[in-house]
Motif scaffolding. Structure first.
Motif, PDB file in Angstrom:
ATOM      1  N   LYS B 101      -4.773  10.516  -2.984  1.00  0.00           N
ATOM      2  CA  LYS B 101      -4.361  11.349  -4.118  1.00  0.00           C
ATOM      3  C   LYS B 101      -5.363  11.250  -5.266  1.00  0.00           C
ATOM      4  CE  LYS B 101      -0.337  11.908  -7.132  1.00  0.00           C
ATOM      5  NZ  LYS B 101       0.752  11.164  -7.776  1.00  0.00           N
ATOM      6  N   GLN B 102      -5.862  12.426  -5.705  1.00  0.00           N
ATOM      7  CA  GLN B 102      -6.758  12.431  -6.867  1.00  0.00           C
ATOM      8  C   GLN B 102      -5.932  12.360  -8.153  1.00  0.00           C
ATOM      9  OE1 GLN B 102      -9.573  11.733  -6.509  1.00  0.00           O
ATOM     10  NE2 GLN B 102     -10.688  12.883  -4.924  1.00  0.00           N
ATOM     11  N   PRO B 103      -6.450  11.823  -9.206  1.00  0.00           N
ATOM     12  CA  PRO B 103      -7.793  11.248  -9.353  1.00  0.00           C
ATOM     13  C   PRO B 103      -7.908   9.797  -8.891  1.00  0.00           C
ATOM     14  CG  PRO B 103      -6.647  11.097 -11.428  1.00  0.00           C
ATOM     15  CD  PRO B 103      -5.676  11.736 -10.457  1.00  0.00           C
ATOM     16  N   PHE B 104      -6.800   9.272  -8.304  1.00  0.00           N
ATOM     17  CA  PHE B 104      -6.790   7.847  -7.948  1.00  0.00           C
ATOM     18  C   PHE B 104      -7.798   7.524  -6.844  1.00  0.00           C
ATOM     19  CE2 PHE B 104      -2.688   9.018  -9.718  1.00  0.00           C
ATOM     20  CZ  PHE B 104      -2.599   8.110 -10.752  1.00  0.00           C
ATOM     21  N   LYS B 105      -7.887   8.450  -5.867  1.00  0.00           N
ATOM     22  CA  LYS B 105      -8.826   8.255  -4.767  1.00  0.00           C
ATOM     23  C   LYS B 105     -10.247   8.069  -5.324  1.00  0.00           C
ATOM     24  CE  LYS B 105     -10.069  10.548  -0.384  1.00  0.00           C
ATOM     25  NZ  LYS B 105     -11.474  10.919  -0.575  1.00  0.00           N
ATOM     26  N   ALA B 106     -10.652   8.986  -6.196  1.00  0.00           N
ATOM     27  CA  ALA B 106     -11.997   8.904  -6.792  1.00  0.00           C
ATOM     28  C   ALA B 106     -12.155   7.624  -7.610  1.00  0.00           C
ATOM     29  CB  ALA B 106     -12.256  10.132  -7.665  1.00  0.00           C
ATOM     30  N   ALA B 107     -11.116   7.275  -8.356  1.00  0.00           N
ATOM     31  CA  ALA B 107     -11.181   6.064  -9.177  1.00  0.00           C
ATOM     32  C   ALA B 107     -11.397   4.842  -8.295  1.00  0.00           C
ATOM     33  CB  ALA B 107      -9.900   5.916  -9.995  1.00  0.00           C
ATOM     34  N   GLY B 119     -11.117  16.420 -15.582  1.00  0.00           N
ATOM     35  CA  GLY B 119     -10.786  16.766 -16.967  1.00  0.00           C
ATOM     36  C   GLY B 119      -9.735  15.856 -17.573  1.00  0.00           C
ATOM     37  N   GLU B 120      -9.201  16.361 -18.677  1.00  0.00           N
ATOM     38  CA  GLU B 120      -8.261  15.579 -19.463  1.00  0.00           C
ATOM     39  C   GLU B 120      -7.033  15.175 -18.645  1.00  0.00           C
ATOM     40  OE1 GLU B 120      -6.217  16.841 -23.431  1.00  0.00           O
ATOM     41  OE2 GLU B 120      -8.383  17.008 -23.680  1.00  0.00           O
ATOM     42  N   HIS B 121      -6.593  16.094 -17.784  1.00  0.00           N
ATOM     43  CA  HIS B 121      -5.389  15.835 -17.008  1.00  0.00           C
ATOM     44  C   HIS B 121      -5.572  14.631 -16.084  1.00  0.00           C
ATOM     45  CE1 HIS B 121      -1.613  16.643 -15.010  1.00  0.00           C
ATOM     46  NE2 HIS B 121      -2.243  16.525 -13.846  1.00  0.00           N
ATOM     47  N   GLU B 125      -3.631  11.016 -16.205  1.00  0.00           N
ATOM     48  CA  GLU B 125      -2.907  10.427 -15.075  1.00  0.00           C
ATOM     49  C   GLU B 125      -3.305   8.969 -14.861  1.00  0.00           C
ATOM     50  OE1 GLU B 125      -1.249  12.286 -11.527  1.00  0.00           O
ATOM     51  OE2 GLU B 125      -2.964  13.653 -11.720  1.00  0.00           O
ATOM     52  N   LEU B 126      -4.606   8.696 -15.002  1.00  0.00           N
ATOM     53  CA  LEU B 126      -5.080   7.319 -14.836  1.00  0.00           C
ATOM     54  C   LEU B 126      -4.538   6.417 -15.944  1.00  0.00           C
ATOM     55  CD1 LEU B 126      -8.831   7.878 -13.832  1.00  0.00           C
ATOM     56  CD2 LEU B 126      -6.898   7.271 -12.341  1.00  0.00           C
ATOM     57  N   VAL B 127      -4.529   6.957 -17.156  1.00  0.00           N
ATOM     58  CA  VAL B 127      -4.047   6.154 -18.284  1.00  0.00           C
ATOM     59  C   VAL B 127      -2.562   5.845 -18.114  1.00  0.00           C
ATOM     60  CG1 VAL B 127      -3.536   6.222 -20.762  1.00  0.00           C
ATOM     61  CG2 VAL B 127      -5.810   6.857 -19.943  1.00  0.00           C
TER      62      VAL B 127
END
Lengths: 329, 329
Positions: B101-107, B119-121, B125-127
């Motif tokens: 699941k992005q953006p978690f996968k990329a993180a 972007g901001e969204h 989500e990460l925050v």
């Protein structure tokens, strides 16, 4: 504080003359000798004496005070409600529709019971109509003008003369012992800030309260903050620890309130353990002020009174514990 | 400050020995002689000299500092983003779904460009995943543990070692001249408070930042504030004057920033007139730090640079004006 006094105090501290030594003899002159006064003085000695197991470093000596009913009188209605009603009257010529529309009609007729019967929603409408739509600077001037001239309906004194002398002494006593004193009130933050420094010695940046939203705008190139008719934050009950954390970012070691609206603030502070101090002002003096508690619609103290007794918090009996109520007494 | 020093200072003030006399010879040692250093010292002399037309009483000497890029480095990514990514990695075992699941996968893959492309969204989500769901006390411990051990990807230094030595001197210089110094940052308020007092000498109650909502709760009778996955306030751009007014309740006389995100704060302060001081830190030193301005996605300084020139605000050229960048230099 003038500079020479500051120097003298600082020198006294440097020479090891502790705040307590000064305090025990002359502090809190408007407080009668008794359990409440002793509890305050013992607490301050405990947290300011180096080597004491409850010693608190000066940077962490944070105290929070409720305002309405704790620092000044709140009967027969919150001062800010008197302000809102006066503002509605002043603005009425611009709003002919208010003559037929509740809660404005009742407000204009001075029919307080109908206003109050309208509940929270009615009060909110009055607040939005009277507190929003102008810049923060304009609102500050409106408050300053009003507080300088408005008179209490019963005593005909200025509202700022209806502050509690023993509490003024308590704020000053804590400050002299390196406490940073904050207000944490359900009242409007911008309604208090224009006068708290002059009256209580508490600067605007140490005032926490309820707020409406503001928006930054350039007007003819000049930046202003416009007050919007939208609630930002209600600093009451469970909101008080939230507001305190938001503004201060650390747990106070002392908290002072007078109603159930302060209970969560006191719980939050009490959770700090043996270094903490919680005090309720109990309105017991019908002659010199007002007597009210469990059944009052303003400043109800019911659950808080039970919890204070159960947990050994200090409860000030205004009639017994205070030699004077107002500065003029 | 120890008590003897306090007494000496207070006595010096009482005797009329102004802060400027001390300041002009030894202040700001990491600043090269030049227009920026002179502008700071002239401003402080102007507002602290009694009888000066621009004299400002100590209680009103408020200065606000942006944090990222103004007090510490913000390249190659905001420190708080590095923190969020580390937290996502630490929490990943509890969230197997993040692998797909992005953006978690990329993180989790360290693929920063995909995270930023979201972007901001995506950042939000990460925050929310990394900053919410725990109590304020738990979050404070997490930040303290992280800041004590995490290392900058390029320099391998602790982030708290990547603060700007000249700005530490500036904060201390203002404090020595009775300024109350605040941080007004787009960064998370609770991400900064655990370490700003130790690193900058700025206590938690003088930190303003972005925030998520919190809720008061009794857990087994113990009061806690739970951090909710919901934005409360974004203290950036037009939000900075709003946040400053909310926390301080009066207009600062000095403001320090480095990006367009600080422009409204500087405008708001500049509107105070001749008693005000605005300064931009311009990142011009690719060798000792980073060089970036108009086209940077982090800390962009474009409109602000134009406005600073047009209005005569002080612009620090880091390469020219600062003898040292970091405390270790």
């Amino acid at each position: 504080m003038n500079r020479l006094l500051l120097a003298t105090l600082a020198l006294a501290i440097a020479l090891g003359i502790g705040g307590q030594a000064i305090a025990e003899t002359s502090a809190l002159p408007s407080w009668n000798d008794g359990a409440a006064r002793s509890a305050v003085i013992d607490f301050v000695a405990r947290v300011t004496t180096k080597g004491s197991p409850d010693y608190v470093a000066p940077a962490e000596r944070i105290a929070t005070f409720d305002n309405d009913g704790t620092l000044w009188a709140e009967q027969p209605m919150y001062v800010q409600l008197a302000f809102a009603l006066d503002r509605v009257r002043a603005l009425a010529p611009l709003h002919p529709e208010w003559e037929q529309k509740q809660p404005f009609k009742a407000a204009l007729e001075g029919d307080l019971s109908t206003v109050i019967a309208g509940g929270e929603h009615a009060l909110l409408e009055l607040v939005m109509a009277s507190h929003a739509g102008m810049t923060t600077e304009e609102f500050e001037r409106i408050v300053q003008d009003w507080i300088a001239t408005a008179r209490h309906p019963k005593t005909a004194r200025r509202y700022t003369e209806m502050v509690y002398q023993p509490m003024l002494e308590l704020v000053a006593y804590l400050q002299a012992n390196d406490f940073k004193t904050f207000i944490a009130s359900g009242g409007g933050i911008e309604f208090m800030r224009p006068w708290t420094e002059r009256i209580y010695g508490i600067p605007p940046e140490q005032v926490i309260g309820s707020s409406i939203k503001t928006e930054y705008e350039l007007r003819d190139g000049k930046p202003v903050l416009v007050r919007l008719p939208e609630i930002d934050f209600i600093d009451d009950k469970a909101g008080k620890p939230v507001g305190i954390n938001r503004h201060i970012g650390r747990r106070p070691v002392a908290a002072f309130g007078n109603s159930d609206g302060d209970l969560q603030m006191l719980q939050w502070v009490a959770a700090g353990g043996s270094q903490s101090f919680c005090l309720y002002v109990h309105h017991t003096d019908a002659e010199r002020e007002w007597a009210y508690d469990r059944k009052s619609s303003i400043g109800r103290l019911d659950k808080g009174l039970d919890e204070a007794k159960a947990r050994g918090w200090t409860v000030v009996d205004m009639k017994q514990d205070w030699r004077a109520i107002f500065p003029s007494d």
